[in-house]
Motif scaffolding. Structure first.
Motif, PDB file in Angstrom:
ATOM      1  N   ASN A 126      26.449 -40.134 -14.010  1.00  0.00           N
ATOM      2  CA  ASN A 126      25.486 -40.754 -13.106  1.00  0.00           C
ATOM      3  C   ASN A 126      24.880 -39.722 -12.166  1.00  0.00           C
ATOM      4  O   ASN A 126      25.595 -38.965 -11.517  1.00  0.00           O
ATOM      5  CB  ASN A 126      26.187 -41.844 -12.291  1.00  0.00           C
ATOM      6  N   THR A 127      23.580 -39.720 -12.080  1.00  0.00           N
ATOM      7  CA  THR A 127      22.871 -38.799 -11.197  1.00  0.00           C
ATOM      8  C   THR A 127      22.091 -39.516 -10.110  1.00  0.00           C
ATOM      9  O   THR A 127      21.488 -38.879  -9.255  1.00  0.00           O
ATOM     10  CB  THR A 127      21.889 -37.930 -12.005  1.00  0.00           C
ATOM     11  N   ASN A 128      22.106 -40.865 -10.147  1.00  0.00           N
ATOM     12  CA  ASN A 128      21.305 -41.633  -9.197  1.00  0.00           C
ATOM     13  C   ASN A 128      22.174 -42.631  -8.439  1.00  0.00           C
ATOM     14  O   ASN A 128      22.369 -43.769  -8.880  1.00  0.00           O
ATOM     15  CB  ASN A 128      20.184 -42.366  -9.936  1.00  0.00           C
ATOM     16  N   PRO A 129      22.696 -42.254  -7.270  1.00  0.00           N
ATOM     17  CA  PRO A 129      23.569 -43.158  -6.507  1.00  0.00           C
ATOM     18  C   PRO A 129      22.829 -44.325  -5.872  1.00  0.00           C
ATOM     19  O   PRO A 129      23.461 -45.263  -5.373  1.00  0.00           O
ATOM     20  CB  PRO A 129      24.163 -42.246  -5.436  1.00  0.00           C
ATOM     21  N   TRP A 130      21.482 -44.286  -5.886  1.00  0.00           N
ATOM     22  CA  TRP A 130      20.705 -45.368  -5.277  1.00  0.00           C
ATOM     23  C   TRP A 130      20.520 -46.547  -6.247  1.00  0.00           C
ATOM     24  O   TRP A 130      19.938 -47.555  -5.886  1.00  0.00           O
ATOM     25  CB  TRP A 130      19.335 -44.838  -4.836  1.00  0.00           C
ATOM     26  N   ARG A 131      21.068 -46.412  -7.444  1.00  0.00           N
ATOM     27  CA  ARG A 131      20.871 -47.430  -8.477  1.00  0.00           C
ATOM     28  C   ARG A 131      22.089 -48.368  -8.530  1.00  0.00           C
ATOM     29  O   ARG A 131      22.839 -48.379  -9.489  1.00  0.00           O
ATOM     30  CB  ARG A 131      20.662 -46.743  -9.829  1.00  0.00           C
ATOM     31  N   LYS A 132      22.263 -49.180  -7.524  1.00  0.00           N
ATOM     32  CA  LYS A 132      23.341 -50.172  -7.554  1.00  0.00           C
ATOM     33  C   LYS A 132      22.877 -51.416  -8.320  1.00  0.00           C
ATOM     34  O   LYS A 132      21.726 -51.838  -8.196  1.00  0.00           O
ATOM     35  CB  LYS A 132      23.754 -50.591  -6.140  1.00  0.00           C
ATOM     36  N   PHE A 173      30.541 -39.176 -11.857  1.00  0.00           N
ATOM     37  CA  PHE A 173      29.186 -38.945 -11.361  1.00  0.00           C
ATOM     38  C   PHE A 173      28.935 -37.446 -11.318  1.00  0.00           C
ATOM     39  O   PHE A 173      29.869 -36.635 -11.353  1.00  0.00           O
ATOM     40  CB  PHE A 173      28.982 -39.579  -9.974  1.00  0.00           C
ATOM     41  N   GLN A 174      27.693 -37.058 -11.243  1.00  0.00           N
ATOM     42  CA  GLN A 174      27.325 -35.654 -11.250  1.00  0.00           C
ATOM     43  C   GLN A 174      27.784 -34.998  -9.944  1.00  0.00           C
ATOM     44  O   GLN A 174      27.334 -35.368  -8.865  1.00  0.00           O
ATOM     45  CB  GLN A 174      25.806 -35.505 -11.413  1.00  0.00           C
ATOM     46  N   ARG A 175      28.676 -34.029 -10.072  1.00  0.00           N
ATOM     47  CA  ARG A 175      29.251 -33.392  -8.885  1.00  0.00           C
ATOM     48  C   ARG A 175      28.496 -32.148  -8.448  1.00  0.00           C
ATOM     49  O   ARG A 175      28.915 -31.470  -7.513  1.00  0.00           O
ATOM     50  CB  ARG A 175      30.720 -33.068  -9.145  1.00  0.00           C
ATOM     51  N   SER A 176      27.416 -31.873  -9.122  1.00  0.00           N
ATOM     52  CA  SER A 176      26.519 -30.803  -8.678  1.00  0.00           C
ATOM     53  C   SER A 176      25.240 -31.455  -8.173  1.00  0.00           C
ATOM     54  O   SER A 176      24.453 -32.006  -8.954  1.00  0.00           O
ATOM     55  CB  SER A 176      26.201 -29.850  -9.833  1.00  0.00           C
ATOM     56  N   ALA A 177      25.038 -31.395  -6.873  1.00  0.00           N
ATOM     57  CA  ALA A 177      23.829 -31.992  -6.306  1.00  0.00           C
ATOM     58  C   ALA A 177      22.586 -31.299  -6.842  1.00  0.00           C
ATOM     59  O   ALA A 177      21.526 -31.928  -6.998  1.00  0.00           O
ATOM     60  CB  ALA A 177      23.873 -31.911  -4.784  1.00  0.00           C
ATOM     61  N   LEU A 178      22.713 -30.006  -7.147  1.00  0.00           N
ATOM     62  CA  LEU A 178      21.560 -29.279  -7.680  1.00  0.00           C
ATOM     63  C   LEU A 178      21.174 -29.814  -9.056  1.00  0.00           C
ATOM     64  O   LEU A 178      19.988 -30.023  -9.345  1.00  0.00           O
ATOM     65  CB  LEU A 178      21.882 -27.788  -7.762  1.00  0.00           C
ATOM     66  N   LYS A 179      22.168 -30.055  -9.924  1.00  0.00           N
ATOM     67  CA  LYS A 179      21.874 -30.622 -11.238  1.00  0.00           C
ATOM     68  C   LYS A 179      21.287 -32.030 -11.097  1.00  0.00           C
ATOM     69  O   LYS A 179      20.379 -32.414 -11.838  1.00  0.00           O
ATOM     70  CB  LYS A 179      23.130 -30.656 -12.095  1.00  0.00           C
ATOM     71  N   ALA A 180      21.833 -32.793 -10.150  1.00  0.00           N
ATOM     72  CA  ALA A 180      21.293 -34.134  -9.920  1.00  0.00           C
ATOM     73  C   ALA A 180      19.849 -34.064  -9.439  1.00  0.00           C
ATOM     74  O   ALA A 180      19.006 -34.885  -9.819  1.00  0.00           O
ATOM     75  CB  ALA A 180      22.157 -34.874  -8.902  1.00  0.00           C
ATOM     76  N   TRP A 181      19.543 -33.078  -8.633  1.00  0.00           N
ATOM     77  CA  TRP A 181      18.179 -32.870  -8.119  1.00  0.00           C
ATOM     78  C   TRP A 181      17.208 -32.599  -9.272  1.00  0.00           C
ATOM     79  O   TRP A 181      16.095 -33.119  -9.322  1.00  0.00           O
ATOM     80  CB  TRP A 181      18.200 -31.706  -7.147  1.00  0.00           C
ATOM     81  N   VAL A 182      17.667 -31.799 -10.229  1.00  0.00           N
ATOM     82  CA  VAL A 182      16.824 -31.467 -11.380  1.00  0.00           C
ATOM     83  C   VAL A 182      16.653 -32.676 -12.302  1.00  0.00           C
ATOM     84  O   VAL A 182      15.554 -32.957 -12.788  1.00  0.00           O
ATOM     85  CB  VAL A 182      17.430 -30.282 -12.163  1.00  0.00           C
ATOM     86  N   LEU A 183      17.747 -33.408 -12.509  1.00  0.00           N
ATOM     87  CA  LEU A 183      17.731 -34.512 -13.468  1.00  0.00           C
ATOM     88  C   LEU A 183      17.164 -35.810 -12.896  1.00  0.00           C
ATOM     89  O   LEU A 183      16.653 -36.653 -13.636  1.00  0.00           O
ATOM     90  CB  LEU A 183      19.151 -34.769 -13.986  1.00  0.00           C
ATOM     91  N   ASN A 184      17.265 -35.949 -11.588  1.00  0.00           N
ATOM     92  CA  ASN A 184      16.929 -37.223 -10.958  1.00  0.00           C
ATOM     93  C   ASN A 184      15.476 -37.231 -10.488  1.00  0.00           C
ATOM     94  O   ASN A 184      15.181 -37.186  -9.301  1.00  0.00           O
ATOM     95  CB  ASN A 184      17.886 -37.467  -9.775  1.00  0.00           C
ATOM     96  N   ALA A 185      14.556 -37.297 -11.416  1.00  0.00           N
ATOM     97  CA  ALA A 185      13.128 -37.221 -11.073  1.00  0.00           C
ATOM     98  C   ALA A 185      12.675 -38.388 -10.205  1.00  0.00           C
ATOM     99  O   ALA A 185      11.849 -38.238  -9.309  1.00  0.00           O
ATOM    100  CB  ALA A 185      12.291 -37.175 -12.356  1.00  0.00           C
ATOM    101  N   ILE A 186      13.227 -39.569 -10.452  1.00  0.00           N
ATOM    102  CA  ILE A 186      12.821 -40.748  -9.675  1.00  0.00           C
ATOM    103  C   ILE A 186      13.267 -40.616  -8.230  1.00  0.00           C
ATOM    104  O   ILE A 186      12.494 -40.828  -7.289  1.00  0.00           O
ATOM    105  CB  ILE A 186      13.414 -42.026 -10.308  1.00  0.00           C
ATOM    106  N   GLY A 187      14.529 -40.239  -8.030  1.00  0.00           N
ATOM    107  CA  GLY A 187      15.036 -40.116  -6.668  1.00  0.00           C
ATOM    108  C   GLY A 187      14.449 -38.931  -5.925  1.00  0.00           C
ATOM    109  O   GLY A 187      14.281 -38.962  -4.707  1.00  0.00           O
ATOM    110  N   ARG A 188      14.094 -37.868  -6.655  1.00  0.00           N
ATOM    111  CA  ARG A 188      13.651 -36.625  -6.019  1.00  0.00           C
ATOM    112  C   ARG A 188      12.339 -36.805  -5.252  1.00  0.00           C
ATOM    113  O   ARG A 188      12.114 -36.150  -4.234  1.00  0.00           O
ATOM    114  CB  ARG A 188      13.489 -35.551  -7.104  1.00  0.00           C
ATOM    115  N   ARG A 189      11.499 -37.706  -5.705  1.00  0.00           N
ATOM    116  CA  ARG A 189      10.184 -37.832  -5.094  1.00  0.00           C
ATOM    117  C   ARG A 189      10.238 -38.369  -3.674  1.00  0.00           C
ATOM    118  O   ARG A 189       9.255 -38.287  -2.930  1.00  0.00           O
ATOM    119  CB  ARG A 189       9.312 -38.740  -5.951  1.00  0.00           C
TER     120      ARG A 189
END
Length: 427
Positions: free
Chosen positions: A101-107, A138-154
């Motif tokens: 999981n890379t998007n913690p806002w997706r409950k 869940f993804q324990r690298s915030a940097l990887k999550a930043w790259v993968l999480n295009a929806i949340g990044r915006r």
């Protein structure tokens, strides 16, 4: 531990029965319900704020739980917080999450409803603890999550802003169940089996430097700092991987890393989860029972590494009413707790003296020496040398208040010593 059935209701009923039938007397073994071989199990009474809890699931209908509580263990209410047993797992939150999981806002829309329903079903027990078993990947690298999480990044202007929000949002998956538990049961003592200030490691930690510990486990603290204010205690998993002497130091390293990290945050007490079996890849498959010398170590090392309590866990559904003890080593486990009880009040009033890191002793194959300074009453020390043969006898140096004392160590047994006025008393 996403394998624990919801035992809260059964434990609550059992607690009411115990309250009505059992009146403890100071330092005397209570009359326990009849259960096979429990007469071989020594009762204990820890003092000084030290505790031991019983979290063994079996198919006996509560007879072994009742006997355990009568012998000195305290109760645990535990629940698989994200499970959906009533709904045949159709609204299982872990299933919704998936594997990575890379998007913690997706409950899920049903998150709060499922969690609150499970809380309603799991009743706390007086004198016990309330544990939420929340484990997911869940993804324990915030940097990887930043790259993968295009929806949340915006929604974030920078990676730094994203990283801070990322960990805080994952923390809500753990914090909200705790907050809702307090709303429902105001006096509950609540913790989480899942994240820790220092997350469980493998044997490779033997070779870690202080910098390795800090770098490889930086994400643990980033997540835990948002969780710590809401829990009453911190759970550390200290299951043993194998029968090697290394396991003694694995326990010590795992717990002391959590202890020293938690001390810098809030000093919440550490509770160590133990199992009298070796931990295998599939917890549902019975693994060999822990060797005798490790039973002593796993019982005592947590307290001398910063833990204030141990929690004995187990999953033994094949053990039915009328069957013998769930674990043949249980008499040794409680006998060791009884040994500890003779100095538990001193430990409760004492100060844990920082020693050489356990993983350094592990790497150099030296004995484990740990000690509490209890002021005018001297010191209480634990010494274990798992590297030597069972029939060997050696001596380990224990530094107590500026003076060195030689403490004899027999085989791989745990030596528990009280040093006072120049004398050494073994317990």
């Amino acid at each position: 531990m996403n394998r624990v059935r919801n035992l809260g209701l059964a434990v609550a009923v059992l607690s009411l029965w115990l309250t009505a039938t059992y009146v403890p007397q100071a330092r005397s073994a209570p009359q326990c319900p009849a259960a096979p071989r429990w007469d071989e199990v020594q009762a204990f009474r820890l003092e000084g704020g030290l505790k031991a809890y019983w979290n063994v699931y079996d198919g006996s209908g509560g007879s072994h739980v009742a006997a355990a509580l009568c012998h000195g263990f305290l109760p645990v209410t535990i629940q698989n917080t994200f499970a959906d047993y009533p709904g045949a797992q159709r609204e299982n939150i872990n299933t919704f999450l998936g594997k990575l999981n890379t998007n913690p806002w997706r409950k899920p829309d049903f998150f709060e409803r499922i969690v609150r329903r499970n809380i309603d079903l799991a009743l706390p027990v007086a004198g016990g603890i309330y544990v939420h078993d929340i484990e997911f990947v869940f993804q324990r690298s915030a940097l990887k999550a930043w790259v993968l999480n295009a929806i949340g990044r915006r929604f974030f202007s920078s990676f730094t802003e994203f990283e801070d929000s990322y960990w805080k949002e994952w923390a809500t998956w753990f914090v909200l169940p705790v907050k809702w538990t307090r709303e429902r049961y105001t006096d509950a003592v609540v913790g989480i089996f899942g994240p820790q200030p220092f997350f469980k490691e493998t044997g490779k930690i033997r070779d870690y430097s202080a910098q390795d510990f800090a770098e490889k486990h930086s994400f643990d603290l980033k997540l835990w700092k948002s969780i710590d204010p809401y829990v009453d205690f911190i759970i550390t998993e200290a299951y043993l991987p194998d029968s090697k002497p290394d396991s003694v130091f694995y326990i010590a390293t795992q717990i002391e890393q959590n202890y020293y990290r938690s001390e810098k945050i809030s000093g919440k007490p550490i509770f160590a989860y133990l199992w009298l079996r070796y931990y295998g890849p599939d917890w549902r498959q019975a693994t060999p029972l822990v060797d005798t010398f490790l039973v002593e170590a796993m019982t005592l090392v947590p307290y001398f590494s910063g833990a204030r309590a141990v929690v004995l866990w187990g999953h033994e559904p094949s053990v039915k009413s009328g069957d013998p003890l769930p674990y043949s080593q249980l008499p040794l486990f409680t006998h060791t707790l009884a040994r500890l009880s003779t100095v538990s009040d001193l430990i409760g009033r004492g100060r844990l003296v920082p020693g050489e890191p356990a993983n350094v002793l592990w790497r150099e194959r030296r004995p484990l020496v740990r000690m509490f300074d209890v002021g005018k009453e001297g010191c209480v020390a634990l010494v274990i040398n798992p590297w030597q043969a069972e029939d060997a006898v050696s001596s380990a140096k224990v530094e107590c208040q500026g003076r060195a004392y030689p403490v004899a160590v027999k085989g791989r047994h745990a030596t528990l010593a009280q040093i006072s006025s120049g004398a050494i008393i073994l317990h």
